[in-house]
Design a protein around this motif. Structure first.
Motif, PDB file in Angstrom:
ATOM      1  N   LEU A 135      -3.277   7.645 -10.833  1.00  0.00           N
ATOM      2  CA  LEU A 135      -4.371   7.393  -9.906  1.00  0.00           C
ATOM      3  C   LEU A 135      -4.794   5.920  -9.847  1.00  0.00           C
ATOM      4  CD1 LEU A 135      -6.567  10.556 -10.518  1.00  0.00           C
ATOM      5  CD2 LEU A 135      -5.136  10.029  -8.530  1.00  0.00           C
ATOM      6  N   LEU A 195      -3.444   4.087  -6.683  1.00  0.00           N
ATOM      7  CA  LEU A 195      -4.134   4.619  -5.504  1.00  0.00           C
ATOM      8  C   LEU A 195      -5.553   4.043  -5.410  1.00  0.00           C
ATOM      9  CD1 LEU A 195      -3.819   6.553  -3.121  1.00  0.00           C
ATOM     10  CD2 LEU A 195      -4.833   8.340  -4.559  1.00  0.00           C
ATOM     11  N   GLY A 196      -6.224   3.962  -6.530  1.00  0.00           N
ATOM     12  CA  GLY A 196      -7.567   3.374  -6.545  1.00  0.00           C
ATOM     13  C   GLY A 196      -7.544   1.895  -6.181  1.00  0.00           C
ATOM     14  N   CYS A 205       2.392   1.693  -3.523  1.00  0.00           N
ATOM     15  CA  CYS A 205       1.381   2.174  -4.479  1.00  0.00           C
ATOM     16  C   CYS A 205       1.043   3.645  -4.235  1.00  0.00           C
ATOM     17  CB  CYS A 205       0.116   1.314  -4.386  1.00  0.00           C
ATOM     18  SG  CYS A 205       0.322  -0.322  -5.095  1.00  0.00           S
ATOM     19  N   SER A 206       0.961   4.027  -2.989  1.00  0.00           N
ATOM     20  CA  SER A 206       0.683   5.438  -2.686  1.00  0.00           C
ATOM     21  C   SER A 206       1.827   6.337  -3.139  1.00  0.00           C
ATOM     22  CB  SER A 206       0.451   5.612  -1.185  1.00  0.00           C
ATOM     23  OG  SER A 206      -0.667   4.846  -0.789  1.00  0.00           O
ATOM     24  N   VAL A 245      -5.399   0.437  -4.197  1.00  0.00           N
ATOM     25  CA  VAL A 245      -5.169   0.370  -2.751  1.00  0.00           C
ATOM     26  C   VAL A 245      -6.460   0.667  -2.010  1.00  0.00           C
ATOM     27  CG1 VAL A 245      -4.028   1.555  -0.828  1.00  0.00           C
ATOM     28  CG2 VAL A 245      -2.710   0.872  -2.825  1.00  0.00           C
ATOM     29  N   MET A 246      -7.195   1.691  -2.429  1.00  0.00           N
ATOM     30  CA  MET A 246      -8.412   2.090  -1.732  1.00  0.00           C
ATOM     31  C   MET A 246      -9.522   1.046  -1.847  1.00  0.00           C
ATOM     32  SD  MET A 246      -8.369   6.132  -2.664  1.00  0.00           S
ATOM     33  CE  MET A 246      -9.745   6.602  -1.633  1.00  0.00           C
ATOM     34  N   THR A 247      -9.584   0.310  -2.946  1.00  0.00           N
ATOM     35  CA  THR A 247     -10.621  -0.719  -3.083  1.00  0.00           C
ATOM     36  C   THR A 247     -10.278  -2.006  -2.355  1.00  0.00           C
ATOM     37  OG1 THR A 247      -9.642  -1.541  -5.131  1.00  0.00           O
ATOM     38  CG2 THR A 247     -11.382   0.114  -5.338  1.00  0.00           C
ATOM     39  N   GLY A 248      -9.009  -2.167  -1.975  1.00  0.00           N
ATOM     40  CA  GLY A 248      -8.620  -3.392  -1.286  1.00  0.00           C
ATOM     41  C   GLY A 248      -8.084  -4.465  -2.216  1.00  0.00           C
ATOM     42  N   GLU A 266       0.823  -1.208   0.000  1.00  0.00           N
ATOM     43  CA  GLU A 266       0.000   0.000   0.000  1.00  0.00           C
ATOM     44  C   GLU A 266       0.859   1.261   0.000  1.00  0.00           C
ATOM     45  OE1 GLU A 266      -0.571  -2.550   2.085  1.00  0.00           O
ATOM     46  OE2 GLU A 266      -2.572  -3.246   1.587  1.00  0.00           O
ATOM     47  N   THR A 267       1.952   1.220   0.762  1.00  0.00           N
ATOM     48  CA  THR A 267       2.854   2.372   0.822  1.00  0.00           C
ATOM     49  C   THR A 267       3.511   2.609  -0.539  1.00  0.00           C
ATOM     50  OG1 THR A 267       3.278   1.841   3.130  1.00  0.00           O
ATOM     51  CG2 THR A 267       4.817   3.348   2.056  1.00  0.00           C
TER      52      THR A 267
END
Length: 157
Positions: free
Chosen positions: A38, A41-42, A7-8, A44-47, A4-5
């Protein structure tokens, strides 16, 4: 957590590159770079990234992939064997039934010109097999070729 880090960080770096590109008055390219930035980031946010990481380090998931691969190999091998045999089970059963009915009825009962006059091709079972010409035999070798002659007679040669 590391995925996650990463990807961000990729998303932030991509947005920074998009801002520099927009500053250079290349707005279309900047919008395209921002869109690509983006995506991680998307995810990561969706899981989705978490699911991929959990799947990659899970022995149960890898065993599942092995089972899926085995199922695919089994399916592919049965299809290959089916193609070599000449069709599906229904087609083989129909061919076996047709062979039994042809074997039960003598070839002499079929009309000699009926099939040819209707435009249907005559089946090989309707035509008598041509007799091979008798080859002169050697004096001492009549038993040597008896099995070969039997095979040739079986195939109508």
């Amino acid at each position: 957590m590391i995925a996650e880090t990463v990807c961000s960080a990729v998303a932030v770096a991509g947005l920074g590159i998009a801002a520099v590109t927009a500053y250079r008055k290349r707005f279309l390219a900047a919008a395209r770079i921002a869109a690509y930035a983006l995506v991680p980031l998307g995810l990561v946010m969706t899981g989705a990234v978490g699911w991929v990481v959990d799947t990659a380090f899970s022995p149960t998931a890898w065993a599942g992939f092995v089972v899926l691969g085995g199922a695919w190999a089994l399916f592919a091998s049965t299809r290959a064997v089916e193609r070599r045999r000449g069709g599906t089970r229904k087609e083989r059963r129909a061919a076996a039934r047709a062979a039994r009915t042809d074997a039960a009825a003598p070839a002499a009962t079929a009309p000699s010109l009926g099939q040819a006059s209707l435009g249907q091709a005559s089946r090989p079972a309707d035509r008598p097999a041509p007799r091979p010409a008798a080859a002169p035999r050697a004096t001492g070798g009549s038993d040597d070729f008896s099995d070969i002659e039997a095979i040739l007679k079986k195939h109508g040669i």
